[in-house]
Write a protein that holds these residues in place. Structure first.
Motif, mmCIF file in Angstrom:
data_model
loop_
_atom_site.group_PDB
_atom_site.id
_atom_site.type_symbol
_atom_site.label_atom_id
_atom_site.label_comp_id
_atom_site.label_asym_id
_atom_site.label_seq_id
_atom_site.Cartn_x
_atom_site.Cartn_y
_atom_site.Cartn_z
ATOM 1 N N ARG A 10 41.017 35.818 38.373
ATOM 2 C CA ARG A 10 41.770 36.549 39.398
ATOM 3 C C ARG A 10 42.226 37.900 38.864
ATOM 4 N N VAL A 11 42.028 38.932 39.684
ATOM 5 C CA VAL A 11 42.468 40.284 39.327
ATOM 6 C C VAL A 11 43.350 40.846 40.433
ATOM 7 N N CYS A 12 44.290 41.703 40.066
ATOM 8 C CA CYS A 12 45.185 42.356 41.024
ATOM 9 C C CYS A 12 45.180 43.864 40.781
ATOM 10 N N TYR A 13 45.357 44.621 41.858
ATOM 11 C CA TYR A 13 45.359 46.081 41.747
ATOM 12 C C TYR A 13 46.738 46.576 41.325
ATOM 13 N N SER A 14 46.763 47.452 40.327
ATOM 14 C CA SER A 14 48.014 48.023 39.846
ATOM 15 C C SER A 14 48.200 49.427 40.427
ATOM 16 N N LYS A 15 49.300 49.625 41.152
ATOM 17 C CA LYS A 15 49.586 50.939 41.731
ATOM 18 C C LYS A 15 49.924 51.960 40.642
ATOM 19 N N ILE A 16 50.401 51.473 39.506
ATOM 20 C CA ILE A 16 50.822 52.371 38.424
ATOM 21 C C ILE A 16 49.617 52.935 37.678
ATOM 22 N N ILE A 66 43.997 46.868 52.925
ATOM 23 C CA ILE A 66 43.315 47.162 51.660
ATOM 24 C C ILE A 66 43.471 45.975 50.710
ATOM 25 N N VAL A 67 42.374 45.570 50.071
ATOM 26 C CA VAL A 67 42.396 44.432 49.156
ATOM 27 C C VAL A 67 43.243 44.765 47.932
ATOM 28 N N THR A 68 44.185 43.878 47.622
ATOM 29 C CA THR A 68 45.046 44.072 46.450
ATOM 30 C C THR A 68 44.858 42.965 45.411
ATOM 31 N N THR A 69 44.348 41.814 45.851
ATOM 32 C CA THR A 69 44.101 40.689 44.944
ATOM 33 C C THR A 69 42.776 40.039 45.299
ATOM 34 N N GLN A 70 41.971 39.766 44.287
ATOM 35 C CA GLN A 70 40.686 39.116 44.520
ATOM 36 C C GLN A 70 40.448 38.095 43.413
ATOM 37 N N SER A 71 39.948 36.932 43.817
ATOM 38 C CA SER A 71 39.647 35.907 42.816
ATOM 39 C C SER A 71 38.287 35.303 43.081
ATOM 40 N N TRP A 72 37.687 34.809 42.010
ATOM 41 C CA TRP A 72 36.419 34.102 42.075
ATOM 42 C C TRP A 72 36.613 32.754 41.385
ATOM 43 N N SER A 81 27.788 28.432 38.257
ATOM 44 C CA SER A 81 27.652 29.302 39.416
ATOM 45 C C SER A 81 29.038 29.641 39.963
ATOM 46 N N VAL A 82 29.203 30.832 40.527
ATOM 47 C CA VAL A 82 30.508 31.255 41.035
ATOM 48 C C VAL A 82 30.416 31.631 42.509
ATOM 49 N N ARG A 83 31.573 31.664 43.141
ATOM 50 C CA ARG A 83 31.675 32.138 44.520
ATOM 51 C C ARG A 83 33.028 32.812 44.704
ATOM 52 N N LYS A 84 33.107 33.669 45.715
ATOM 53 C CA LYS A 84 34.358 34.367 46.005
ATOM 54 C C LYS A 84 35.384 33.363 46.509
ATOM 55 N N ASN A 85 36.623 33.526 46.046
ATOM 56 C CA ASN A 85 37.675 32.591 46.434
ATOM 57 C C ASN A 85 38.710 33.320 47.290
ATOM 58 N N GLN A 86 39.947 33.400 46.875
ATOM 59 C CA GLN A 86 40.996 34.011 47.680
ATOM 60 C C GLN A 86 40.956 35.533 47.623
ATOM 61 N N CYS A 87 41.325 36.123 48.754
ATOM 62 C CA CYS A 87 41.377 37.585 48.861
ATOM 63 C C CYS A 87 42.640 37.956 49.630
ATOM 64 N N ARG A 88 43.481 38.791 49.026
ATOM 65 C CA ARG A 88 44.719 39.218 49.680
ATOM 66 C C ARG A 88 44.685 40.711 49.949
ATOM 67 N N LYS A 89 45.221 41.074 51.134
ATOM 68 C CA LYS A 89 45.248 42.480 51.535
ATOM 69 C C LYS A 89 46.680 42.899 51.851
ATOM 70 N N ASN A 90 46.937 44.200 51.747
ATOM 71 C CA ASN A 90 48.245 44.707 52.123
ATOM 72 C C ASN A 90 48.291 44.988 53.619
ATOM 73 N N GLN A 91 49.390 45.560 54.098
ATOM 74 C CA GLN A 91 49.554 45.817 55.534
ATOM 75 C C GLN A 91 48.529 46.812 56.066
ATOM 76 N N ALA A 92 48.000 47.626 55.190
ATOM 77 C CA ALA A 92 46.990 48.613 55.603
ATOM 78 C C ALA A 92 45.584 48.026 55.613
ATOM 79 N N VAL A 139 37.144 46.618 41.514
ATOM 80 C CA VAL A 139 36.953 45.190 41.769
ATOM 81 C C VAL A 139 35.473 44.836 41.610
ATOM 82 N N LYS A 140 34.604 45.795 41.858
ATOM 83 C CA LYS A 140 33.169 45.573 41.668
ATOM 84 C C LYS A 140 32.851 45.350 40.195
ATOM 85 N N GLU A 141 33.519 46.100 39.323
ATOM 86 C CA GLU A 141 33.319 45.950 37.880
ATOM 87 C C GLU A 141 33.821 44.586 37.410
#
Length: 254
Positions: A97-103, A56-62, A43-54, A26-28
């Motif tokens: 917006r980017v999402c983490y792929s478990k695969i 851990i961030v799974t979705t991040q948008s700017w 100029s940009v700023r951090k927008n929505q951030c979604r986490k799982n039950q643990a 997500v840093k990249e």
């Protein structure tokens, strides 16, 4: 698709070029969007951030800093003392917006909006965009050393301008430099502040009538400091006079 292999000029990127692109972290992804936004001129700023039950961030948008609208309560405030700041949030819908792929264990681009409802900053204006202004740790350390050596902040700024080949290449504004140096001086955890408070505490053992008080802000930065020895308090009871002096006279003057 190969990780972050775009192969196209940033100014020509479209949504179909980016959706599906993968990043190793997500840093990249954040680094890519910041570089892209600087090239384009916004100029940009951090927008929505979604986490799982643990947790851990799974979705991040700017998003573009002009996204959304300012709340009316900040505009129509009857107790306002200062003039309201110029409107920045004007409903721009550009975002990333980017999402983490478990695969694949990679971050995949799911959304990339490029349309803005405002003008882009020119090359001379990009230097002032908030998300792209930053004083490096090395420069801040150098500025602190020069400050302790007796240089004024305005002189340190002129040195940075000369070192970098122009004010637009420094990476921050003069105001940012002032704020960064001031933040370091105001902390109660700072050596100078601690030494001062320790000294004032020791005066209580010598002078029972000695009094001091201080205030800090929410970040534990020293904001106000007052003290009076026994002789001063005794004189004030008799004469009722007080003398104020400006301890910053001829310092930090641009």
């Amino acid at each position: 698709m190969e990780s972050a292999n775009i192969g196209k000029d940033p100014s020509d990127l479209l949504e179909e070029d980016m959706v599906g692109v993968e990043f190793k972290s997500v840093k990249e992804a954040k680094s890519f969007y910041h570089i892209y936004s600087k090239i384009i001129g916004f100029s940009v700023r951090k927008n929505q951030c979604r986490k799982n039950q643990a947790g851990i961030v799974t979705t991040q948008s700017w998003c573009c800093s002009n996204e959304g609208f300012r709340r009316k309560k900040y505009i129509k405030n009857p107790n306002r003392v200062r003039e309201p700041r110029s409107k920045i949030r004007i409903g721009c819908r550009a975002m990333f917006r980017v999402c983490y792929s478990k695969i694949t264990k990679l971050w995949v681009v799911k959304e990339f909006r490029t349309n803005h409802n405002h003008c882009m900053a020119t090359d001379m204006q990009k230097h002032f965009l908030r998300s792209h202004r930053k004083i490096s740790a090395a420069e801040l350390e150098q500025a602190n050393l020069l400050k302790k050596a007796g240089m004024k902040t305005s002189e340190i700024w002129n040195l940075f301008v000369h070192q970098n080949g122009g004010w637009d290449k420094v990476g921050c504004t003069k105001k940012d430099l002032y704020n960064s140096l001031a933040a370091g001086r105001r902390g109660v955890d700072d050596l100078d502040a601690n030494t001062t408070l320790t000294f004032l505490q020791s005066k209580l053992h010598i002078d029972p009538e000695f009094f001091y008080a201080y205030m800090v802000d929410e970040e534990s930065r020293l904001t106000h400091l007052f003290w009076a020895d026994g002789a001063s308090r005794f004189d004030y009871e008799f004469f009722g006079d007080s003398l104020a002096f400006d301890s910053t006279y001829k310092t930090n003057r641009c």
